[in-house]
Design a protein around this motif. Structure first.
Motif, PDB file in Angstrom:
ATOM      1  N   MET A 146      26.121  58.526   9.283  1.00  0.00           N
ATOM      2  CA  MET A 146      25.786  59.028   7.951  1.00  0.00           C
ATOM      3  C   MET A 146      24.479  59.809   8.074  1.00  0.00           C
ATOM      4  O   MET A 146      23.622  59.452   8.879  1.00  0.00           O
ATOM      5  CB  MET A 146      25.604  57.881   6.969  1.00  0.00           C
ATOM      6  CG  MET A 146      26.809  56.981   6.881  1.00  0.00           C
ATOM      7  SD  MET A 146      28.182  57.838   6.139  1.00  0.00           S
ATOM      8  CE  MET A 146      28.902  56.506   5.227  1.00  0.00           C
ATOM      9  N   LEU A 147      24.322  60.829   7.286  1.00  0.00           N
ATOM     10  CA  LEU A 147      23.134  61.661   7.416  1.00  0.00           C
ATOM     11  C   LEU A 147      22.245  61.647   6.180  1.00  0.00           C
ATOM     12  O   LEU A 147      21.159  62.213   6.199  1.00  0.00           O
ATOM     13  CB  LEU A 147      23.551  63.099   7.740  1.00  0.00           C
ATOM     14  CG  LEU A 147      24.352  63.238   9.043  1.00  0.00           C
ATOM     15  CD1 LEU A 147      24.833  64.652   9.225  1.00  0.00           C
ATOM     16  CD2 LEU A 147      23.509  62.798  10.222  1.00  0.00           C
ATOM     17  N   ARG A 148      22.670  60.985   5.158  1.00  0.00           N
ATOM     18  CA  ARG A 148      21.872  60.957   3.931  1.00  0.00           C
ATOM     19  C   ARG A 148      21.224  59.584   3.761  1.00  0.00           C
ATOM     20  O   ARG A 148      21.897  58.569   3.854  1.00  0.00           O
ATOM     21  CB  ARG A 148      22.768  61.251   2.741  1.00  0.00           C
ATOM     22  CG  ARG A 148      22.015  61.365   1.467  1.00  0.00           C
ATOM     23  CD  ARG A 148      22.896  61.799   0.355  1.00  0.00           C
ATOM     24  NE  ARG A 148      22.082  61.816  -0.861  1.00  0.00           N
ATOM     25  CZ  ARG A 148      22.568  61.975  -2.043  1.00  0.00           C
ATOM     26  NH1 ARG A 148      23.854  62.152  -2.215  1.00  0.00           N
ATOM     27  NH2 ARG A 148      21.773  61.979  -3.081  1.00  0.00           N
ATOM     28  N   ASP A 149      19.926  59.576   3.541  1.00  0.00           N
ATOM     29  CA  ASP A 149      19.170  58.338   3.307  1.00  0.00           C
ATOM     30  C   ASP A 149      19.366  57.331   4.437  1.00  0.00           C
ATOM     31  O   ASP A 149      19.430  56.128   4.196  1.00  0.00           O
ATOM     32  CB  ASP A 149      19.570  57.701   1.967  1.00  0.00           C
ATOM     33  CG  ASP A 149      19.282  58.621   0.790  1.00  0.00           C
ATOM     34  OD1 ASP A 149      18.279  59.365   0.856  1.00  0.00           O
ATOM     35  OD2 ASP A 149      20.053  58.606  -0.176  1.00  0.00           O
ATOM     36  N   GLU A 150      19.460  57.791   5.661  1.00  0.00           N
ATOM     37  CA  GLU A 150      19.680  56.898   6.799  1.00  0.00           C
ATOM     38  C   GLU A 150      18.365  56.310   7.270  1.00  0.00           C
ATOM     39  O   GLU A 150      17.296  56.815   6.953  1.00  0.00           O
ATOM     40  CB  GLU A 150      20.383  57.658   7.932  1.00  0.00           C
ATOM     41  CG  GLU A 150      21.270  56.817   8.809  1.00  0.00           C
ATOM     42  CD  GLU A 150      22.157  55.821   8.092  1.00  0.00           C
ATOM     43  OE1 GLU A 150      21.653  54.757   7.676  1.00  0.00           O
ATOM     44  OE2 GLU A 150      23.350  56.076   7.967  1.00  0.00           O
ATOM     45  N   HIS A 151      18.413  55.237   8.001  1.00  0.00           N
ATOM     46  CA  HIS A 151      17.243  54.464   8.396  1.00  0.00           C
ATOM     47  C   HIS A 151      17.456  53.877   9.789  1.00  0.00           C
ATOM     48  O   HIS A 151      18.573  53.807  10.282  1.00  0.00           O
ATOM     49  CB  HIS A 151      17.013  53.330   7.390  1.00  0.00           C
ATOM     50  CG  HIS A 151      18.250  52.485   7.213  1.00  0.00           C
ATOM     51  ND1 HIS A 151      18.578  51.467   8.072  1.00  0.00           N
ATOM     52  CD2 HIS A 151      19.247  52.570   6.310  1.00  0.00           C
ATOM     53  CE1 HIS A 151      19.734  50.933   7.688  1.00  0.00           C
ATOM     54  NE2 HIS A 151      20.163  51.587   6.627  1.00  0.00           N
ATOM     55  N   CYS A 152      16.359  53.434  10.389  1.00  0.00           N
ATOM     56  CA  CYS A 152      16.417  52.769  11.683  1.00  0.00           C
ATOM     57  C   CYS A 152      16.910  51.341  11.484  1.00  0.00           C
ATOM     58  O   CYS A 152      16.756  50.792  10.404  1.00  0.00           O
ATOM     59  CB  CYS A 152      15.034  52.750  12.339  1.00  0.00           C
ATOM     60  SG  CYS A 152      14.444  54.405  12.784  1.00  0.00           S
ATOM     61  N   PRO A 153      17.491  50.761  12.517  1.00  0.00           N
ATOM     62  CA  PRO A 153      17.743  51.272  13.859  1.00  0.00           C
ATOM     63  C   PRO A 153      18.931  52.235  13.868  1.00  0.00           C
ATOM     64  O   PRO A 153      19.716  52.267  12.912  1.00  0.00           O
ATOM     65  CB  PRO A 153      18.057  49.994  14.655  1.00  0.00           C
ATOM     66  CG  PRO A 153      18.714  49.096  13.657  1.00  0.00           C
ATOM     67  CD  PRO A 153      17.981  49.375  12.363  1.00  0.00           C
ATOM     68  N   PRO A 154      19.078  53.003  14.954  1.00  0.00           N
ATOM     69  CA  PRO A 154      20.229  53.905  15.050  1.00  0.00           C
ATOM     70  C   PRO A 154      21.525  53.107  14.930  1.00  0.00           C
ATOM     71  O   PRO A 154      21.670  52.061  15.559  1.00  0.00           O
ATOM     72  CB  PRO A 154      20.093  54.516  16.449  1.00  0.00           C
ATOM     73  CG  PRO A 154      18.660  54.328  16.812  1.00  0.00           C
ATOM     74  CD  PRO A 154      18.236  53.058  16.145  1.00  0.00           C
ATOM     75  N   HIS A 155      22.434  53.607  14.106  1.00  0.00           N
ATOM     76  CA  HIS A 155      23.694  52.891  13.906  1.00  0.00           C
ATOM     77  C   HIS A 155      24.785  53.840  13.428  1.00  0.00           C
ATOM     78  O   HIS A 155      24.511  54.930  12.932  1.00  0.00           O
ATOM     79  CB  HIS A 155      23.512  51.739  12.919  1.00  0.00           C
ATOM     80  CG  HIS A 155      23.049  52.181  11.561  1.00  0.00           C
ATOM     81  ND1 HIS A 155      21.730  52.464  11.285  1.00  0.00           N
ATOM     82  CD2 HIS A 155      23.724  52.393  10.417  1.00  0.00           C
ATOM     83  CE1 HIS A 155      21.614  52.826  10.021  1.00  0.00           C
ATOM     84  NE2 HIS A 155      22.826  52.807   9.466  1.00  0.00           N
ATOM     85  N   ALA A 156      26.013  53.384  13.603  1.00  0.00           N
ATOM     86  CA  ALA A 156      27.194  54.126  13.157  1.00  0.00           C
ATOM     87  C   ALA A 156      27.946  53.258  12.160  1.00  0.00           C
ATOM     88  O   ALA A 156      27.849  52.024  12.181  1.00  0.00           O
ATOM     89  CB  ALA A 156      28.082  54.457  14.349  1.00  0.00           C
ATOM     90  N   HIS A 157      28.706  53.907  11.278  1.00  0.00           N
ATOM     91  CA  HIS A 157      29.442  53.231  10.217  1.00  0.00           C
ATOM     92  C   HIS A 157      30.950  53.367  10.422  1.00  0.00           C
ATOM     93  O   HIS A 157      31.426  54.386  10.916  1.00  0.00           O
ATOM     94  CB  HIS A 157      29.118  53.877   8.862  1.00  0.00           C
ATOM     95  CG  HIS A 157      27.701  53.752   8.439  1.00  0.00           C
ATOM     96  ND1 HIS A 157      27.288  52.856   7.491  1.00  0.00           N
ATOM     97  CD2 HIS A 157      26.578  54.420   8.825  1.00  0.00           C
ATOM     98  CE1 HIS A 157      25.990  52.977   7.302  1.00  0.00           C
ATOM     99  NE2 HIS A 157      25.534  53.927   8.101  1.00  0.00           N
ATOM    100  N   VAL A 158      31.672  52.345   9.993  1.00  0.00           N
ATOM    101  CA  VAL A 158      33.131  52.396   9.896  1.00  0.00           C
ATOM    102  C   VAL A 158      33.469  51.894   8.504  1.00  0.00           C
ATOM    103  O   VAL A 158      33.062  50.796   8.124  1.00  0.00           O
ATOM    104  CB  VAL A 158      33.818  51.503  10.951  1.00  0.00           C
ATOM    105  CG1 VAL A 158      35.326  51.511  10.754  1.00  0.00           C
ATOM    106  CG2 VAL A 158      33.452  51.944  12.359  1.00  0.00           C
ATOM    107  N   ASP A 159      34.195  52.707   7.727  1.00  0.00           N
ATOM    108  CA  ASP A 159      34.604  52.293   6.381  1.00  0.00           C
ATOM    109  C   ASP A 159      36.124  52.220   6.360  1.00  0.00           C
ATOM    110  O   ASP A 159      36.804  53.224   6.504  1.00  0.00           O
ATOM    111  CB  ASP A 159      34.101  53.293   5.342  1.00  0.00           C
ATOM    112  CG  ASP A 159      34.397  52.852   3.920  1.00  0.00           C
ATOM    113  OD1 ASP A 159      35.063  51.814   3.716  1.00  0.00           O
ATOM    114  OD2 ASP A 159      33.953  53.549   2.998  1.00  0.00           O
TER     115      ASP A 159
END
Length: 142
Positions: free
Chosen positions: A14-27
């Motif tokens: 996701m590129l909006r309002d993202e935060h640490c730590p680095p992570h990926a999403h699955v919905d």
């Protein structure tokens, strides 16, 4: 941005309002999961799944984790995170020069230096750490 797919599910950064730590999403609709990755090692770990009441089978979560961990997919995830968010999420953490890893605060030793800044080089797939008070930095080939 899409990193990869596994069994019809997209792994995305996701590129909006993202935060640490680095992570990926699955919905997946009924549930969503996040997987943490790093700019100093090649491991990937399941961060969380919500809601817990709709948690998918462990084998599916492990398959997603392993898919993201594949060299090309992990490199793409890092590239997306770095080029869009411009952080490796390592600044002000501690680097232990003896064990060559990020140190947990309670484990900081005399061989540890605070990371002043971290820079990821996507073309080379390596991370450069500038260490406060150290004579030289650290180059991590991923």
């Amino acid at each position: 941005m899409k990193v990869c797919s596994y069994k019809g599910l997209s792994v995305v950064i996701m590129l909006r309002d993202e935060h640490c730590p680095p992570h990926a999403h699955v919905d997946a609709g009924a549930w969503s999961a996040r997987f943490k990755f790093s700019f100093w090692h090649n491991g990937v770990e399941l961060w969380d799944v919500v809601p817990l009441s709709h948690r998918p089978p462990v084998a599916l979560l492990e398959g997603l984790r392993q898919s993201l961990r594949e060299t090309d997919h992990l490199r793409r995830a890092r590239w997306i995170w770095w080029t869009r968010l411009r952080t490796a999420c390592l600044d002000n953490q501690w680097w232990d020069g003896q064990s060559n890893q990020v140190a947990v605060l309670r484990e900081v030793a005399s061989t540890s230096f605070r990371i002043g800044s971290a820079y990821y080089e996507p073309e080379e797939n390596k991370t450069l750490l500038a260490l406060v008070g150290a004579r030289e930095g650290v180059e991590i080939e991923l």
